[in-house]
Design a protein around this motif. Structure first.
Motif, PDB file in Angstrom:
ATOM      1  N   UNK A   2       9.538   0.389  -1.744  1.00 48.17           N
ATOM      2  CA  UNK A   2       8.551  -0.202  -1.798  1.00 48.17           C
ATOM      3  C   UNK A   2       8.550   1.121  -3.151  1.00 48.17           C
ATOM      4  N   UNK A   3       7.128   0.961  -4.100  1.00 47.45           N
ATOM      5  CA  UNK A   3       6.647   1.930  -4.643  1.00 47.45           C
ATOM      6  C   UNK A   3       5.583   2.496  -3.983  1.00 47.45           C
ATOM      7  N   UNK A  36       8.033  -2.386   5.372  1.00 45.95           N
ATOM      8  CA  UNK A  36       7.988  -3.484   5.512  1.00 45.95           C
ATOM      9  C   UNK A  36       6.836  -3.998   4.643  1.00 45.95           C
ATOM     10  N   UNK A  37       7.185  -5.626   3.847  1.00 45.51           N
ATOM     11  CA  UNK A  37       6.707  -5.414   2.823  1.00 45.51           C
ATOM     12  C   UNK A  37       4.807  -5.425   2.972  1.00 45.51           C
ATOM     13  N   UNK A  38       4.692  -4.762   1.620  1.00 45.95           N
ATOM     14  CA  UNK A  38       3.026  -4.608   1.769  1.00 45.95           C
ATOM     15  C   UNK A  38       2.886  -4.442   0.131  1.00 45.95           C
ATOM     16  N   UNK A  39       1.231  -4.916   0.105  1.00 44.33           N
ATOM     17  CA  UNK A  39       0.874  -4.677  -1.445  1.00 44.33           C
ATOM     18  C   UNK A  39       0.035  -4.094  -0.950  1.00 44.33           C
ATOM     19  N   UNK A  66       7.703  -7.076  -7.538  1.00 49.41           N
ATOM     20  CA  UNK A  66       6.379  -7.134  -7.574  1.00 49.41           C
ATOM     21  C   UNK A  66       5.587  -7.375  -9.309  1.00 49.41           C
ATOM     22  N   UNK A  67       4.676  -6.598  -9.167  1.00 47.89           N
ATOM     23  CA  UNK A  67       3.810  -6.551 -10.078  1.00 47.89           C
ATOM     24  C   UNK A  67       3.927  -5.384 -10.894  1.00 47.89           C
ATOM     25  N   UNK A  68       5.318  -4.807 -11.408  1.00 44.96           N
ATOM     26  CA  UNK A  68       5.663  -4.286 -12.244  1.00 44.96           C
ATOM     27  C   UNK A  68       6.800  -5.075 -13.026  1.00 44.96           C
TER      28      UNK A  68
END
Length: 140
Positions: A93-94, A125-128, A137-139
């Protein structure tokens, strides 16, 4: 040419006010946002400098990312490079951290004045959301 310019060269001393400082701050944000809109990245993050990911196509395992700067949710964010190794079902994660610094104003009252956004790698855990998202994902 920018949509708004300020001429600091006039004699007599520029009337620097909070509104004028706000104009300067808005100018770079508006310009970056407009450029991202023009290339189709208005709703996602975008690496603007650095942030080289190694290996190029990360699979489960250790990921290294270099220092850089990215745009996310309308903010410029300084990224401190690092290495992360997810375990179990975790992902890389970032994580963005907001730091608020107070300054003492002319009336001798300390007030929140400077907000700095920095980010680094973590695992979880995968979280946005506004402060966490999976590395790829968003980069773009």
């Amino acid at each position: 040419m920018l949509q708004k310019t300020i001429d600091f060269t006039n004699p007599g001393g520029f009337p620097l006010t909070q509104d004028r400082l706000g104009d300067l701050q808005d100018a770079y944000g508006d310009a970056i946002g407009a450029m991202l809109d023009a290339v189709g990245h208005s709703g996602v993050g975008l690496a603007l400098k650095g942030m080289v990911i190694s290996p190029d196509t990360p699979s489960p395992g250790t990921v290294t990312v270099t220092d850089g700067i990215f745009w996310y949710n309308g903010q410029l964010v300084k990224f401190t490079g690092g290495t992360a190794t997810p375990t179990g079902g975790d992902v890389v994660l970032v994580t963005i951290t907001e730091t608020v610094t107070q300054l003492t104003y002319n009336d001798t009252v300390d007030r929140d004045a400077i907000t700095t956004y920095t980010a680094n790698l973590t695992t979880g855990a995968t979280v946005t959301d506004a402060t966490n998202f999976p590395l790829l994902e968003p980069i773009v």
